[in-house]
Design a protein around this motif. Sequence first.
Motif, PDB file in Angstrom:
ATOM      1  N   LEU A 104      -3.630   5.424  -5.770  1.00  0.00           N
ATOM      2  CA  LEU A 104      -3.119   5.244  -4.403  1.00  0.00           C
ATOM      3  C   LEU A 104      -1.866   6.081  -4.150  1.00  0.00           C
ATOM      4  O   LEU A 104      -1.144   5.822  -3.182  1.00  0.00           O
ATOM      5  CB  LEU A 104      -2.810   3.761  -4.149  1.00  0.00           C
ATOM      6  CG  LEU A 104      -4.002   2.808  -4.167  1.00  0.00           C
ATOM      7  CD1 LEU A 104      -3.542   1.368  -3.935  1.00  0.00           C
ATOM      8  CD2 LEU A 104      -5.035   3.193  -3.121  1.00  0.00           C
TER       9      LEU A 104
ATOM     10  N   LEU B 197       0.821  -1.211   0.000  1.00  0.00           N
ATOM     11  CA  LEU B 197       0.000   0.000   0.000  1.00  0.00           C
ATOM     12  C   LEU B 197       0.855   1.262   0.000  1.00  0.00           C
ATOM     13  O   LEU B 197       0.516   2.256  -0.644  1.00  0.00           O
ATOM     14  CB  LEU B 197      -0.926  -0.010   1.216  1.00  0.00           C
ATOM     15  CG  LEU B 197      -1.833   1.210   1.393  1.00  0.00           C
ATOM     16  CD1 LEU B 197      -2.828   1.306   0.239  1.00  0.00           C
ATOM     17  CD2 LEU B 197      -2.572   1.148   2.731  1.00  0.00           C
ATOM     18  N   THR B 198       1.989   1.216   0.704  1.00  0.00           N
ATOM     19  CA  THR B 198       2.815   2.420   0.848  1.00  0.00           C
ATOM     20  C   THR B 198       3.839   2.587  -0.271  1.00  0.00           C
ATOM     21  O   THR B 198       4.648   3.505  -0.227  1.00  0.00           O
ATOM     22  CB  THR B 198       3.538   2.403   2.205  1.00  0.00           C
ATOM     23  OG1 THR B 198       4.261   1.170   2.349  1.00  0.00           O
ATOM     24  CG2 THR B 198       2.544   2.547   3.348  1.00  0.00           C
TER      25      THR B 198
ATOM     26  N   SER C  75      -1.445   8.889  -2.875  1.00  0.00           N
ATOM     27  CA  SER C  75      -1.418   9.588  -1.589  1.00  0.00           C
ATOM     28  C   SER C  75      -0.799   8.743  -0.489  1.00  0.00           C
ATOM     29  O   SER C  75      -0.400   9.268   0.556  1.00  0.00           O
ATOM     30  CB  SER C  75      -2.839   9.992  -1.182  1.00  0.00           C
ATOM     31  OG  SER C  75      -3.406  10.888  -2.122  1.00  0.00           O
ATOM     32  N   PHE C  76      -0.732   7.420  -0.705  1.00  0.00           N
ATOM     33  CA  PHE C  76      -0.210   6.521   0.330  1.00  0.00           C
ATOM     34  C   PHE C  76       1.230   6.092   0.082  1.00  0.00           C
ATOM     35  O   PHE C  76       1.769   5.304   0.858  1.00  0.00           O
ATOM     36  CB  PHE C  76      -1.088   5.264   0.408  1.00  0.00           C
ATOM     37  CG  PHE C  76      -2.522   5.532   0.760  1.00  0.00           C
ATOM     38  CD1 PHE C  76      -2.900   5.704   2.074  1.00  0.00           C
ATOM     39  CD2 PHE C  76      -3.485   5.627  -0.231  1.00  0.00           C
ATOM     40  CE1 PHE C  76      -4.225   5.952   2.405  1.00  0.00           C
ATOM     41  CE2 PHE C  76      -4.812   5.876   0.083  1.00  0.00           C
ATOM     42  CZ  PHE C  76      -5.185   6.048   1.409  1.00  0.00           C
ATOM     43  N   ASP C  77       1.881   6.564  -0.987  1.00  0.00           N
ATOM     44  CA  ASP C  77       3.193   6.022  -1.352  1.00  0.00           C
ATOM     45  C   ASP C  77       4.325   6.669  -0.551  1.00  0.00           C
ATOM     46  O   ASP C  77       5.307   7.145  -1.105  1.00  0.00           O
ATOM     47  CB  ASP C  77       3.439   6.142  -2.857  1.00  0.00           C
ATOM     48  CG  ASP C  77       3.632   7.577  -3.330  1.00  0.00           C
ATOM     49  OD1 ASP C  77       3.276   8.494  -2.577  1.00  0.00           O
ATOM     50  OD2 ASP C  77       4.152   7.766  -4.446  1.00  0.00           O
TER      51      ASP C  77
END
Length: 380
Positions: A215, A205-206, A217-219
Motif C-alpha cells: 500500500l 490507508l494513507t 502508493s497511498f502513504d
Amino acid sequence: MKPRLPALRPPVFKGRLHDARTATSTGRWLGVAIAVCFGTGLISHYLQHPPGWLADTLPSRPVWGYRFTQGLHIAAGIAAIPLLLAKLWTVYPKLFAWPPLRSVRHALERLSVAVLVAGAVFELLTGLLNTVQWYPWPFSFVPVHFAVAWLLAGALLLHVAVKYPEIRAHWGSTSPGTLSLPAADGPDRRSFLTGVAAAAGAVTLTTVGQSFTPLKSFDVLAPRHPDHGPLGLPVNRTATAAGVGHVDVGAYRLTVLGPHPYTLTLAELAALTQHESVLPIACVEGWSKSAHWTGVRVTDLLHRAGAPPHARIRVVSLEQYGAYRVTEMGREYAHDPLTLLALKLNGQTLTPDHGYPARIIAPNRPGVLQTKWVTRLEVL
C-alpha cells in the motif's frame, strides 16, 4: 437592595447522539485500538530494553516479527486518533452534569475518567509526534511513554469495570437497554458511526504503506516512504547527526574482544566469506522495508574469537552521540546465521548514512538496535 446573583444552571445540549449507545459503539472500537497499541508496545519495549533474564531468550524468528508488531502498533495508534475524538464528542456533555460531584463514588469515577482521557490524549499525541521524530518536551520519550501506557491501561480497566452494566446494556443492537433510545436517531447514529469508521480507515490507508509496502502508493500522510533514501532505503539518523565524520579506510579497524581477541582491517573483513540475507529494517517510528544485505556472519566472527555458543555480545559504534551507540545482542540474535556484520546494501557498498564501513543487521530486531558504523564487538 442587594443585587441577586443568577442561579447556576448547567448548559442545555440540543444535539443528538450524545447517548450511551453511541458512546458504547465508538468506545469498543477505541478499546480494541488501545489494547492493540498496548500489547504491541510491550513487545517493542522489551525487544529494545530486555531485562537480563529475558535478553538471551528473545527470539530472532520470524524475521518479520518486529516489522509486523511495530507496524501494527503505529497503525492502531493513528486509527485511534479519530476514534478518540469521536468518543469524546459523544460524551462531552457529561462534563457539564450538575451537580458536578454527587458522592464519593461519583468523584472517584470522574477522577478515573480524567486520568483515562489525559492518558489517552498524551499517548496518542506523543506517539504521533514520535513518528516524525519531533520531541518538543524536556523528558525522554521512551520511558515516559511506556509508564503512561500502564497508567492508561489501568484507567481503562477501571472505567470498564465501573461502566460495565451500562456497556452491557448498550452493547448489541437488540439489547433491552437500547429500547429506551429514540428510534428516530437510528439512521443518524449509523451515519455518524460510518463517518467515524471512514475517518479511521482513511488515516490508516494513507499511512500504513510506510510499513505494509503493497500500500506504499497511498502513504501520502506517512512521514516516511519506504523507497525514499540512499540505495532505496530510508534513513532515520544520518552520519552527520550521529557525529560520524569521514571514515579513513586505511585506519579503520574492527576489534573483536573475546577469549582470542583480534582485529581486522576493512580489506580483511571484506576478504572473509561473505553471506547474504534478505531482512527488513523496522523502525520504532513505524516504517519498514526489506533489503538485500551482504556481509560476514556475526556467529563466524564470534567463533573465531573463541566465544562459547551461549555468549551474547556488546556492539560499539563510531557514533559520538546517542542512546544506542552501544547496544547488546542476546544469544539468539548473535548466533543466528542470518545476523550479519553487513558491508553492502542491495549489492552496493554501504553509504555513510547507512553505516559505512560496517553495520549490524539481524532478524526480528528493532531498527535502533541495528547498530551502524560498528567498530567493536565484545563477547560477554
